[in-house]
Motif scaffolding. Sequence first.
Motif, PDB file in Angstrom:
ATOM      1  N   ALA A  56      35.612  19.195  -6.417  1.00  0.00           N
ATOM      2  CA  ALA A  56      34.898  18.752  -7.620  1.00  0.00           C
ATOM      3  C   ALA A  56      33.452  18.414  -7.282  1.00  0.00           C
ATOM      4  O   ALA A  56      32.526  18.681  -8.060  1.00  0.00           O
ATOM      5  CB  ALA A  56      35.607  17.548  -8.237  1.00  0.00           C
ATOM      6  N   ILE A  57      33.257  17.824  -6.111  1.00  0.00           N
ATOM      7  CA  ILE A  57      31.895  17.501  -5.688  1.00  0.00           C
ATOM      8  C   ILE A  57      31.096  18.787  -5.459  1.00  0.00           C
ATOM      9  O   ILE A  57      29.945  18.914  -5.893  1.00  0.00           O
ATOM     10  CB  ILE A  57      31.922  16.646  -4.406  1.00  0.00           C
ATOM     11  CG1 ILE A  57      32.485  15.258  -4.713  1.00  0.00           C
ATOM     12  CG2 ILE A  57      30.515  16.526  -3.816  1.00  0.00           C
ATOM     13  CD1 ILE A  57      32.802  14.435  -3.473  1.00  0.00           C
TER      14      ILE A  57
ATOM     15  N   VAL B  39      17.835  17.064  -7.882  1.00  0.00           N
ATOM     16  CA  VAL B  39      19.199  16.565  -8.046  1.00  0.00           C
ATOM     17  C   VAL B  39      19.424  15.364  -7.136  1.00  0.00           C
ATOM     18  O   VAL B  39      19.009  15.373  -5.981  1.00  0.00           O
ATOM     19  CB  VAL B  39      20.211  17.685  -7.703  1.00  0.00           C
ATOM     20  CG1 VAL B  39      21.628  17.142  -7.686  1.00  0.00           C
ATOM     21  CG2 VAL B  39      20.077  18.836  -8.686  1.00  0.00           C
ATOM     22  N   THR B  40      20.063  14.361  -7.662  1.00  0.00           N
ATOM     23  CA  THR B  40      20.397  13.191  -6.848  1.00  0.00           C
ATOM     24  C   THR B  40      21.894  13.190  -6.569  1.00  0.00           C
ATOM     25  O   THR B  40      22.696  13.705  -7.353  1.00  0.00           O
ATOM     26  CB  THR B  40      20.031  11.890  -7.574  1.00  0.00           C
ATOM     27  OG1 THR B  40      20.886  11.735  -8.698  1.00  0.00           O
ATOM     28  CG2 THR B  40      18.584  11.906  -8.015  1.00  0.00           C
ATOM     29  N   LEU B  41      22.248  12.576  -5.463  1.00  0.00           N
ATOM     30  CA  LEU B  41      23.664  12.472  -5.144  1.00  0.00           C
ATOM     31  C   LEU B  41      24.401  11.689  -6.218  1.00  0.00           C
ATOM     32  O   LEU B  41      25.570  11.942  -6.499  1.00  0.00           O
ATOM     33  CB  LEU B  41      23.838  11.788  -3.778  1.00  0.00           C
ATOM     34  CG  LEU B  41      23.414  12.643  -2.581  1.00  0.00           C
ATOM     35  CD1 LEU B  41      23.536  11.860  -1.293  1.00  0.00           C
ATOM     36  CD2 LEU B  41      24.268  13.904  -2.506  1.00  0.00           C
ATOM     37  N   ARG B  42      23.711  10.770  -6.829  1.00  0.00           N
ATOM     38  CA  ARG B  42      24.344   9.990  -7.903  1.00  0.00           C
ATOM     39  C   ARG B  42      24.682  10.881  -9.083  1.00  0.00           C
ATOM     40  O   ARG B  42      25.747  10.746  -9.697  1.00  0.00           O
ATOM     41  CB  ARG B  42      23.402   8.875  -8.334  1.00  0.00           C
ATOM     42  CG  ARG B  42      23.074   7.922  -7.210  1.00  0.00           C
ATOM     43  CD  ARG B  42      22.030   6.908  -7.671  1.00  0.00           C
ATOM     44  NE  ARG B  42      22.499   5.557  -7.493  1.00  0.00           N
ATOM     45  CZ  ARG B  42      22.351   4.870  -6.371  1.00  0.00           C
ATOM     46  NH1 ARG B  42      21.732   5.398  -5.341  1.00  0.00           N
ATOM     47  NH2 ARG B  42      22.806   3.645  -6.283  1.00  0.00           N
TER      48      ARG B  42
ATOM     49  N   HIS C 104      32.392  13.032   2.654  1.00  0.00           N
ATOM     50  CA  HIS C 104      32.914  14.374   2.909  1.00  0.00           C
ATOM     51  C   HIS C 104      31.909  15.295   3.590  1.00  0.00           C
ATOM     52  O   HIS C 104      32.279  16.123   4.418  1.00  0.00           O
ATOM     53  CB  HIS C 104      33.366  15.029   1.602  1.00  0.00           C
ATOM     54  CG  HIS C 104      34.720  14.599   1.148  1.00  0.00           C
ATOM     55  ND1 HIS C 104      35.849  14.761   1.914  1.00  0.00           N
ATOM     56  CD2 HIS C 104      35.138  14.016  -0.005  1.00  0.00           C
ATOM     57  CE1 HIS C 104      36.899  14.299   1.264  1.00  0.00           C
ATOM     58  NE2 HIS C 104      36.496  13.828   0.096  1.00  0.00           N
ATOM     59  N   PHE C 105      30.662  15.163   3.221  1.00  0.00           N
ATOM     60  CA  PHE C 105      29.697  16.184   3.634  1.00  0.00           C
ATOM     61  C   PHE C 105      28.545  15.660   4.480  1.00  0.00           C
ATOM     62  O   PHE C 105      27.716  16.435   4.935  1.00  0.00           O
ATOM     63  CB  PHE C 105      29.127  16.893   2.400  1.00  0.00           C
ATOM     64  CG  PHE C 105      30.182  17.555   1.555  1.00  0.00           C
ATOM     65  CD1 PHE C 105      30.714  18.776   1.921  1.00  0.00           C
ATOM     66  CD2 PHE C 105      30.655  16.949   0.402  1.00  0.00           C
ATOM     67  CE1 PHE C 105      31.693  19.394   1.155  1.00  0.00           C
ATOM     68  CE2 PHE C 105      31.639  17.560  -0.375  1.00  0.00           C
ATOM     69  CZ  PHE C 105      32.149  18.779   0.001  1.00  0.00           C
TER      70      PHE C 105
ATOM     71  N   PHE D 281      24.300  20.582   0.496  1.00  0.00           N
ATOM     72  CA  PHE D 281      23.659  21.800  -0.033  1.00  0.00           C
ATOM     73  C   PHE D 281      24.133  23.031   0.739  1.00  0.00           C
ATOM     74  O   PHE D 281      24.519  24.042   0.138  1.00  0.00           O
ATOM     75  CB  PHE D 281      22.145  21.642   0.082  1.00  0.00           C
ATOM     76  CG  PHE D 281      21.359  22.723  -0.607  1.00  0.00           C
ATOM     77  CD1 PHE D 281      21.230  22.731  -1.989  1.00  0.00           C
ATOM     78  CD2 PHE D 281      20.744  23.722   0.125  1.00  0.00           C
ATOM     79  CE1 PHE D 281      20.501  23.723  -2.626  1.00  0.00           C
ATOM     80  CE2 PHE D 281      20.014  24.715  -0.511  1.00  0.00           C
ATOM     81  CZ  PHE D 281      19.895  24.714  -1.885  1.00  0.00           C
ATOM     82  N   ASP D 282      24.131  22.940   2.038  1.00  0.00           N
ATOM     83  CA  ASP D 282      24.602  24.059   2.862  1.00  0.00           C
ATOM     84  C   ASP D 282      26.067  24.382   2.580  1.00  0.00           C
ATOM     85  O   ASP D 282      26.460  25.554   2.522  1.00  0.00           O
ATOM     86  CB  ASP D 282      24.431  23.737   4.356  1.00  0.00           C
ATOM     87  CG  ASP D 282      22.985  23.860   4.796  1.00  0.00           C
ATOM     88  OD1 ASP D 282      22.169  24.398   4.031  1.00  0.00           O
ATOM     89  OD2 ASP D 282      22.668  23.401   5.912  1.00  0.00           O
TER      90      ASP D 282
END
Lengths: 231, 231
Positions: free
Chosen positions: B21-22, B38-41, B57-58, B65-66
């Motif tokens: 989903a993320i 874009v913000t992580l929020r 997770h990332f 992004f990668d």
Amino acid sequence: MRPLPRDVNRSHRRKGDRREAILDAAEALFSRHGYDGVTLRAIARRAGVDVALANYHFGPKRDLFDAVLMRRAEILNAWRSEALDAAIAQAAPAAPEIEAIIRAYLRPMLTGDHVSDEGWKNYFALIAYVNNSPEWGGQLMTQFFDPLIERFIEALRLSIPEAEPGDLYWAYHCLSGALTLAFAQTGRIDHLSKGVCRSDDLESAYEHIARFVTAGFEEIRQKAEARRVAS
Amino acid sequence: MRPLPRDVNRSHRRKGDRREAILDAAEALFSRHGYDGVTLRAIARRAGVDVALANYHFGPKRDLFDAVLMRRAEILNAWRSEALDAAIAQAAPAAPEIEAIIRAYLRPMLTGDHVSDEGWKNYFALIAYVNNSPEWGGQLMTQFFDPLIERFIEALRLSIPEAEPGDLYWAYHCLSGALTLAFAQTGRIDHLSKGVCRSDDLESAYEHIARFVTAGFEEIRQKAEARRVAS
DNA sequence: GTCTATACGGCGATAGAC
DNA sequence: GTCTATCGCCGTATAGAC
């Protein structure tokens, strides 16, 4: 030792110089990092002025962005318009060759003294960014450049009268995509070709894009001609 | 009323669902607003998860992004590789027609069931963003896609053996620019054509781009052939 | 009018506690 | 896996120097 009078200190600055310096800095940074990738502080730092000066001259960030885009748009449109006029005049009373129209469109951006000018290079890269931006591509490119583009498409339509309605717009789309990718200066073609081609060799890009795109439009003309004969 | 056991409450979520989903949310937002827009929020909000989960997770934003870029790259490369194999097999033992190679390149991105899939649409728009990004275009496109692109260019070289060294790379550049501009979905062609063409009509884009680009490569072949005959 | 110094409210990415 | 805290930088407003 008395300090020099202020006006002597700054006499090398003409009026409006810092305003231009802000536009130059914004142009360079926006073209490389996009709208959101640039802060007003970074622009001010690069221009050697205080943060608040950008806001004083241009208002909010978004308006500065528009001002950068606007500054050279009219000059560029005039160059292209003249190049198109010259192509039409040269061919008159016939319609110009497709290649002459394509080259009138490309030449002002890819050849001439200004292509080595840092400001123009940045400006063209900024156009590449805007053209491909889902958020602004539609609105801003339309606003600043479409009246001229319509002139070019009309000129092409005179040379390809039987083209189907959408053909010329899609062909222009291909031209626009190829041209703006060249301006983005990503360096990808350098990697891909292992140094055979160079992103910054705009003279070479001009020749290759002009030939490639001319062939695309010629194909439309031939197809349309074939349809006319068949009917 | 007893509360349902936790595992029943969440049984509709398979493991890794929130991770996906993320990625979906990031894909959609990055493709539209670019990396810095874009913000992580915003990503977390869209995905319906806590801000920190993306980081868990990332890792840092750049790695997310990668990860978004990587997720579908192998699938896409496999599709294209198969399409190229099929074109080669069909023409064997001769070299395939130029048009067959071009269509093998374009078809997996512009036709098929997945073009109406929101995730793939976003992914293609993201590729358009990356391809035109001065910061990342060179590095990321090279990393994720160039091995496959080299296969296509080699296939084209077999069909156009006398092409000059840089010609095929510049021609691919034109193809790449036209294709990615189509994916950017800027809506510009809609304005310009006054509704005759639609940015979201990828089926139509496929036909027009395929024909236009094929003509460009054919022109290179004809020029090369003429040079060979003359010498 | 042009420009600087400074302040403010808000939101950013990310680390560390849980 | 989740929540909270932190610290820094963001765009912009303002007060006043020149």
